[in-house]
Motif scaffolding. Structure first.
Motif, mmCIF file in Angstrom:
data_model
loop_
_atom_site.group_PDB
_atom_site.id
_atom_site.type_symbol
_atom_site.label_atom_id
_atom_site.label_comp_id
_atom_site.label_asym_id
_atom_site.label_seq_id
_atom_site.Cartn_x
_atom_site.Cartn_y
_atom_site.Cartn_z
ATOM 1 N N ALA A 1 -12.092 -26.486 16.675
ATOM 2 C CA ALA A 1 -11.686 -25.286 17.412
ATOM 3 C C ALA A 1 -12.725 -24.918 18.463
ATOM 4 N N ARG B 1 -12.529 -27.250 21.494
ATOM 5 C CA ARG B 1 -11.478 -26.815 22.430
ATOM 6 C C ARG B 1 -11.931 -25.602 23.224
ATOM 7 N N HIS C 1 -10.542 -20.327 25.309
ATOM 8 C CA HIS C 1 -9.923 -19.767 24.113
ATOM 9 C C HIS C 1 -9.322 -18.417 24.485
ATOM 10 N N GLY D 1 -1.635 -32.039 12.061
ATOM 11 C CA GLY D 1 -1.169 -31.077 13.057
ATOM 12 C C GLY D 1 -0.550 -31.728 14.264
ATOM 13 N N SER D 2 0.408 -32.633 14.033
ATOM 14 C CA SER D 2 1.134 -33.247 15.150
ATOM 15 C C SER D 2 2.598 -33.372 14.768
ATOM 16 N N CYS E 1 -0.480 -26.929 14.699
ATOM 17 C CA CYS E 1 -0.001 -27.625 15.901
ATOM 18 C C CYS E 1 -0.101 -26.707 17.116
ATOM 19 N N PRO E 2 -0.084 -27.285 18.316
ATOM 20 C CA PRO E 2 0.003 -26.450 19.518
ATOM 21 C C PRO E 2 1.259 -25.585 19.487
ATOM 22 N N SER E 3 1.164 -24.398 20.035
ATOM 23 C CA SER E 3 2.301 -23.485 20.065
ATOM 24 C C SER E 3 3.505 -24.148 20.713
ATOM 25 N N THR F 1 5.359 -26.548 19.297
ATOM 26 C CA THR F 1 5.617 -27.887 18.778
ATOM 27 C C THR F 1 6.861 -27.871 17.894
#
Length: 351
Positions: A53, A56, A62, A250-251, A274-276, A278
């Motif tokens: 995190a 990123r 962020h 998380g994919s 996961c990314p928002s 997904t």
């Protein structure tokens, strides 16, 4: 502010400052935090997390962080100063922090969803500094580090608690076959906890060949990521598939695999974030007629953090193999590159 303090707390300290996405972290001098409120505690940092995190955040930003800032919330340190209202903690005591203590008053807490409480720990500055101030209510944040547990191991208590909560949520128990998708720190901890719960066999998908031995060391059976299919998992589980599949990557692709390989009547646990936005195609007819249970896992319920600490104290799980890289504060500019190394599991910042 009356309280207890170490005899010589410096007026200034070093800290890693983030000045915007894509810019390297820099070591700068800042004022040393001091007690300001009766329930404050100031600690000297011994170990701080630098996980995915934060990678990123440093590289792309962020939504809840604005530069300049000192990053990091997972921290272990030695108490050097306490406010007047703090009676149960003393200077010299080593503590770790529970960053998700439930407030008990919000709608989610009243509904029994304490794991979704919006309360977050507040430290000033972030953990990548020589000293930090823990703000009130400290009684729900600071936990003494058990004897014999290193600062690096204690740093992972929160992660163990999250995985332990997923283990309880999944209902993992004796005689089950469990598949963990993901061989990062979460996946390797999940393998150990599933074995502790009595799972018969715990399989773990591996996309880093160098981690096969870590899966075996944790008590699991490595499965090559490219072999993650219903047919292959049926061969390994007497033709039926695993009782529980924990998705810890998380994919979209790995979530789809989880539903494909789980046995009839089995449980899929969504641990990986996961990314928002997904999404995956999901055969609802199959979910219905195969009675597949899908449950998300996020944070942990009250008491689970303490349960995780007891597992560390009693040596029932081994976190030492996960502590692969140490980053001195003076080399914080290398933290992103270090965290991205394929052989890096948990990078620990050590001021």
């Amino acid at each position: 502010m009356t309280g207890t303090a170490a005899p010589s707390l410096p007026s200034r300290m070093r800290a890693a400052v983030w000045r915007g996405p894509g810019r390297p972290l820099t070591v700068e001098e800042l004022p040393t935090p001091r007690v300001e409120e009766p329930e404050d505690v100031v600690i000297r940092v011994r170990a701080a997390m630098f996980g995915a995190a934060l990678v990123r955040a440093v590289t792309v930003g962020h939504p809840r962080l604005s530069p300049p800032a000192v990053l990091g919330t997972l921290v272990v340190g030695d108490i050097v100063e306490t406010g007047a209202a703090v009676q149960h903690l003393k200077p010299g005591q080593r503590v770790t922090l529970d960053p998700h203590p439930p407030c008990g008053h919000c709608d989610n807490c009243r509904d029994g969803l304490q794991a979704l409480c919006s309360t977050k720990i507040s430290i000033s500055p972030g953990a990548h500094a020589e000293y930090v101030r823990i703000r009130p209510p400290v009684a729900t944040h600071a936990r003494p580090v058990p004897p014999g547990v290193s600062a690096g191991e204690a740093l992972l208590t929160e992660i163990v608690a999250c995985v332990l909560d997923a283990t309880h949520t999944a209902g993992i128990g004796p005689g089950q076959d469990v598949l963990v998708i993901g061989c990062g720190p979460v996946g390797l901890i999940q393998v150990q906890l599933a074995r502790l719960q009595g799972a018969q066999r715990v399989f773990c998908s591996v996309n880093h060949p160098g981690r096969r031995h870590l899966v075996r060391q944790a008590g699991g059976v490595p499965v090559a990521a490219e072999d993650l299919s219903a047919e292959h998992m049926a061969v390994l589980t007497a033709g039926r598939g695993p009782h529980v599949v924990v998705e810890a990557v998380g994919s979209a692709a790995t979530y789809a695999s989880a539903f494909e390989v789980v046995r009839d009547g089995g449980t899929v646990v969504g641990f990986g974030g996961c990314p928002s936005g997904t999404t995956i195609p999901l055969d609802l007819n199959a979910v219905h007629y195969r009675r597949i249970r899908f449950v998300g896992s996020y944070h942990y319920a009250p008491g689970v953090f303490e349960e995780a600490a007891r597992l560390l104290e009693t040596g029932q799980i081994d976190l030492k193999p996960l502590l692969t890289h140490r980053i001195p504060l003076d080399r914080i500019a290398d933290a992103v590159a270090t965290a991205r190394r394929p052989d890096c599991l948990v990078p620990v910042v050590e001021p």
